[in-house]
Scaffold this active site. Structure first.
Site, mmCIF file in Angstrom:
data_model
loop_
_atom_site.group_PDB
_atom_site.id
_atom_site.type_symbol
_atom_site.label_atom_id
_atom_site.label_comp_id
_atom_site.label_asym_id
_atom_site.label_seq_id
_atom_site.Cartn_x
_atom_site.Cartn_y
_atom_site.Cartn_z
ATOM 1 N NE ARG A 98 4.369 9.877 4.046
ATOM 2 C CZ ARG A 98 5.053 10.832 3.416
ATOM 3 N NH1 ARG A 98 4.675 12.081 3.456
ATOM 4 N NH2 ARG A 98 6.113 10.522 2.710
ATOM 5 C CD GLU A 129 0.453 -6.627 2.766
ATOM 6 O OE1 GLU A 129 0.446 -5.390 2.737
ATOM 7 O OE2 GLU A 129 1.269 -7.288 3.449
ATOM 8 C CD GLU A 167 0.593 4.249 4.629
ATOM 9 O OE1 GLU A 167 -0.285 4.985 5.131
ATOM 10 O OE2 GLU A 167 1.809 4.481 4.750
ATOM 11 C CG ASP A 224 -0.166 -0.281 2.510
ATOM 12 O OD1 ASP A 224 1.056 -0.057 2.537
ATOM 13 O OD2 ASP A 224 -0.806 -0.708 3.491
ATOM 14 C CG HIS A 277 7.145 3.787 9.816
ATOM 15 N ND1 HIS A 277 6.251 4.000 8.801
ATOM 16 C CD2 HIS A 277 7.135 2.460 10.040
ATOM 17 C CE1 HIS A 277 5.737 2.837 8.410
ATOM 18 N NE2 HIS A 277 6.249 1.891 9.153
ATOM 19 C CG HIS A 324 11.256 5.465 9.291
ATOM 20 N ND1 HIS A 324 11.579 6.523 8.471
ATOM 21 C CD2 HIS A 324 10.565 4.600 8.527
ATOM 22 C CE1 HIS A 324 11.086 6.289 7.261
ATOM 23 N NE2 HIS A 324 10.468 5.133 7.268
HETATM 24 C C1 UD1 Z 1 6.907 4.611 3.452
HETATM 25 C C2 UD1 Z 1 5.488 4.261 3.020
HETATM 26 C C3 UD1 Z 1 4.743 3.566 4.152
HETATM 27 C C4 UD1 Z 1 5.549 2.387 4.664
HETATM 28 C C5 UD1 Z 1 6.954 2.839 5.032
HETATM 29 C C6 UD1 Z 1 7.777 1.645 5.435
HETATM 30 C C7 UD1 Z 1 4.390 5.791 1.456
HETATM 31 C C8 UD1 Z 1 3.692 7.082 1.283
HETATM 32 N N1 UD1 Z 1 4.763 5.493 2.693
HETATM 33 O O1 UD1 Z 1 6.791 5.565 4.498
HETATM 34 O O2 UD1 Z 1 3.498 3.104 3.682
HETATM 35 O O3 UD1 Z 1 4.904 1.884 5.812
HETATM 36 O O4 UD1 Z 1 7.567 3.448 3.897
HETATM 37 O O5 UD1 Z 1 8.947 2.026 6.083
HETATM 38 O O6 UD1 Z 1 4.597 5.077 0.504
HETATM 39 N N2 UD1 Z 1 14.413 7.910 4.390
HETATM 40 C C9 UD1 Z 1 15.790 7.781 4.277
HETATM 41 N N3 UD1 Z 1 16.294 6.570 3.869
HETATM 42 C C10 UD1 Z 1 15.511 5.494 3.590
HETATM 43 C C11 UD1 Z 1 14.110 5.638 3.713
HETATM 44 C C12 UD1 Z 1 13.571 6.847 4.107
HETATM 45 O O7 UD1 Z 1 16.536 8.706 4.535
HETATM 46 O O8 UD1 Z 1 16.042 4.431 3.223
HETATM 47 C C13 UD1 Z 1 13.857 9.219 4.845
HETATM 48 C C14 UD1 Z 1 13.887 10.293 3.732
HETATM 49 O O9 UD1 Z 1 14.111 11.538 4.320
HETATM 50 C C15 UD1 Z 1 12.464 10.223 3.184
HETATM 51 C C16 UD1 Z 1 11.691 9.972 4.472
HETATM 52 O O10 UD1 Z 1 12.500 9.064 5.228
HETATM 53 O O11 UD1 Z 1 12.080 11.393 2.493
HETATM 54 C C17 UD1 Z 1 10.308 9.403 4.293
HETATM 55 O O12 UD1 Z 1 10.310 8.300 3.384
HETATM 56 P P1 UD1 Z 1 8.941 7.917 2.592
HETATM 57 O O13 UD1 Z 1 9.157 6.717 1.757
HETATM 58 O O14 UD1 Z 1 8.386 9.123 1.934
HETATM 59 O O15 UD1 Z 1 7.931 7.594 3.771
HETATM 60 P P2 UD1 Z 1 7.980 6.517 4.916
HETATM 61 O O16 UD1 Z 1 7.503 7.190 6.160
HETATM 62 O O17 UD1 Z 1 9.270 5.794 4.902
HETATM 63 N N1 UDP Z 2 12.345 -4.220 9.700
HETATM 64 C C1 UDP Z 2 13.719 -4.311 9.499
HETATM 65 N N2 UDP Z 2 14.559 -3.509 10.242
HETATM 66 C C2 UDP Z 2 14.096 -2.630 11.167
HETATM 67 C C3 UDP Z 2 12.681 -2.528 11.355
HETATM 68 C C4 UDP Z 2 11.839 -3.335 10.591
HETATM 69 O O1 UDP Z 2 14.181 -5.105 8.690
HETATM 70 O O2 UDP Z 2 14.902 -1.938 11.805
HETATM 71 C C5 UDP Z 2 11.454 -5.066 8.877
HETATM 72 C C6 UDP Z 2 10.404 -5.847 9.629
HETATM 73 O O3 UDP Z 2 10.876 -7.128 9.995
HETATM 74 C C7 UDP Z 2 9.254 -5.936 8.631
HETATM 75 C C8 UDP Z 2 9.418 -4.687 7.777
HETATM 76 O O4 UDP Z 2 10.717 -4.182 8.052
HETATM 77 O O5 UDP Z 2 9.397 -7.046 7.770
HETATM 78 C C9 UDP Z 2 8.380 -3.679 8.112
HETATM 79 O O6 UDP Z 2 8.683 -2.475 7.496
HETATM 80 P P1 UDP Z 2 8.146 -1.082 8.017
HETATM 81 O O7 UDP Z 2 7.796 -1.171 9.458
HETATM 82 O O8 UDP Z 2 9.133 -0.063 7.591
HETATM 83 O O9 UDP Z 2 6.862 -0.844 7.104
HETATM 84 P P2 UDP Z 2 5.319 -1.279 7.211
HETATM 85 O O10 UDP Z 2 5.263 -2.756 7.356
HETATM 86 O O11 UDP Z 2 4.728 -0.525 8.354
HETATM 87 O O12 UDP Z 2 4.740 -0.794 5.928
#
Ligand code: UD1
Ligand code: UDP
Length: 379
Positions: free
Chosen positions: A210, A126, A140, A104, A208, A241
């Protein structure tokens, strides 16, 4: 569709950490069957280090195309437009028979839209999770609903997800009850649960979402501090995160506490080890809600709604919201009442049996007229 003597060209598109965990085992399984599938892996790079840690680091999946779209503090519009823009030439060049996306995130929405603009079939891994609250989780729930409208093959993880899809008018023939590939991944790396018997009791925390940014996250951090003060035998391990909006709050409220370990995101294998060794998990993560029941670890879900009711029904997860007092009360009960703890700490597998990838592969062959329909996943 290519002649039945050639393999089906499958193009998975992956963007973030949870998609990586749930798609990498499927990608490896499809790649191991080259007579049936030719796999071309594209990543949007919505996440960067968190994506590579899992895809390359944990599962050895390398990319044929990498859009590298991530920017610090990116907006939803930026992710969507940059992904859409970057995917078009790749799909035109590769001409896959089917595109696969998972979950999602904004990557899955862009992937499904990009595929449909090229009139390429889209398979949604999923499919069918719903809270029925348009803005929770945000974005999501929007992403899932919109992706369903574009999807040709819906790989639903649970019977509840199948029901949600049918209720929205998706045809029965297009739905496959496969289980969730999150358990394929988990069973590939998990050992027996090894909860520590001496030393501090570990409370593992991830947060994490939003919709939790701002006041709810502040409440969560304050509640964690209260829990540490109330229970000196506990420590908190919190892989943070990288989102700056998450880190600022956590570091400010918990950064100086001697029993709060605020650490970098863990690679998938070390994270699974951390779950196995945890006494209790507090999380707003979707994936962690699915993994913890399989490991028999009680989970308190730091959200107001969940699209994953199966863990709650199985008795290993509780939805506790984001109010400071509610979080402290729920954690206190589990930390002080052995009966309450034991009633939540049994293993349950409502999400998968480790064979979801095989069912999805079989479903793709079935859709292409190359094999029988796979058997449904039974929990
Ligand atoms: C995203 C997904 C969320 C998912 C989450 C899993 C969307 C809108 N959101 O949220 O559904 O649950 O990923 O973790 O698709 N960043 C880094 N390095 C990384 C990843 C993120 O620096 O490897 C930082 C960056 O500043 C980035 C911010 O985190 O702009 C947010 O990342 P983003 O993918 O927009 O949203 P998430 O909160 O990670
Ligand atoms: N996970 C990981 N390292 C971490 C935290 C989570 O590998 O430090 C894994 C966790 O086992 C799960 C996935 O990341 O499989 C979940 O991702 P996240 O919580 O970022 O996203 P969501 O599932 O909420 O979309």
């Amino acid at each position: 569709m290519p002649p039945s003597s050639s393999p089906l060209v499958v193009l998975p598109i992956v963007g973030t950490r949870p998609e990586a965990v749930k798609m990498a085992p499927l990608i490896n399984l499809l790649k191991a069957r080259p007579d049936e599938f030719k796999v071309i892996v594209a990543v949007t790079g919505q996440h960067r280090e968190m994506l590579d840690q899992v895809m390359i680091g944990a599962f050895g999946v390398h990319y044929d195309h990498d859009l590298a779209i991530m920017t610090q503090g990116q907006s939803l519009t930026q992710i969507t437009t940059r992904a859409l823009d970057g995917l078009e030439p790749i799909l035109k060049q590769e001409k896959p028979d089917i595109v696969l996306g998972q979950g999602d995130t904004t990557t899955v929405l862009a992937a499904s839209l990009a595929a449909s603009y090229q009139k390429i079939a889209f398979g949604h891994v999923e499919a069918g999770l719903r809270t029925d609250n348009k803005f929770d989780p945000f974005p999501e729930e929007l992403n899932r609903r919109l992706t369903t409208q574009i999807t040709d093959l819906h790989f639903a993880p649970t019977p509840q997800a199948v029901e949600n899809l049918k209720r929205e008018g998706v045809r029965d023939e297009a739905i496959y009850l496969t289980g969730n590939t999150v358990i394929d991944a988990l069973l590939q790396v998990s050992k027996q649960r090894e909860a520590a018997t001496e030393g501090l009791k570990t409370i593992l925390v991830t947060t994490h979402r939003r919709e939790n940014l701002g006041a709810p996250l502040e409440n969560i951090a304050l509640a964690l501090r209260d829990i540490l003060e109330k229970f000196p035998e506990t420590q908190i391990v919190l892989p943070m995160h990288p989102n700056p909006a998450v880190r600022e709050v956590l570091l400010r409220v918990l950064g100086d506490h001697p029993r709060a370990q605020l650490i970098e995101p863990l690679d998938y294998l070390p994270f699974v080890r951390a779950m196995e060794g945890a006494h209790l998990i507090l999380t707003d993560s979707g994936g962690v809600q699915e993994e913890a029941p399989s490991l028999g670890i009680p989970v308190l879900v730091l959200r107001r709604t969940t699209e994953r009711p199966e863990g709650v029904t199985a008795g290993t997860a509780r939805l506790i919201g984001t109010e400071r007092e509610d979080i402290v009360e729920a954690a206190s009960q589990l930390l002080s009442d052995a009966g309450a703890y034991n009633s939540m700490s049994h293993a349950a597998n409502p999400y998968g049996d480790g064979k979801s990838g095989e069912r999805i592969a079989q479903a793709i062959l079935h859709w292409a007229g190359r094999g029988p329909r796979p058997q449904d996943f039974v929990a």
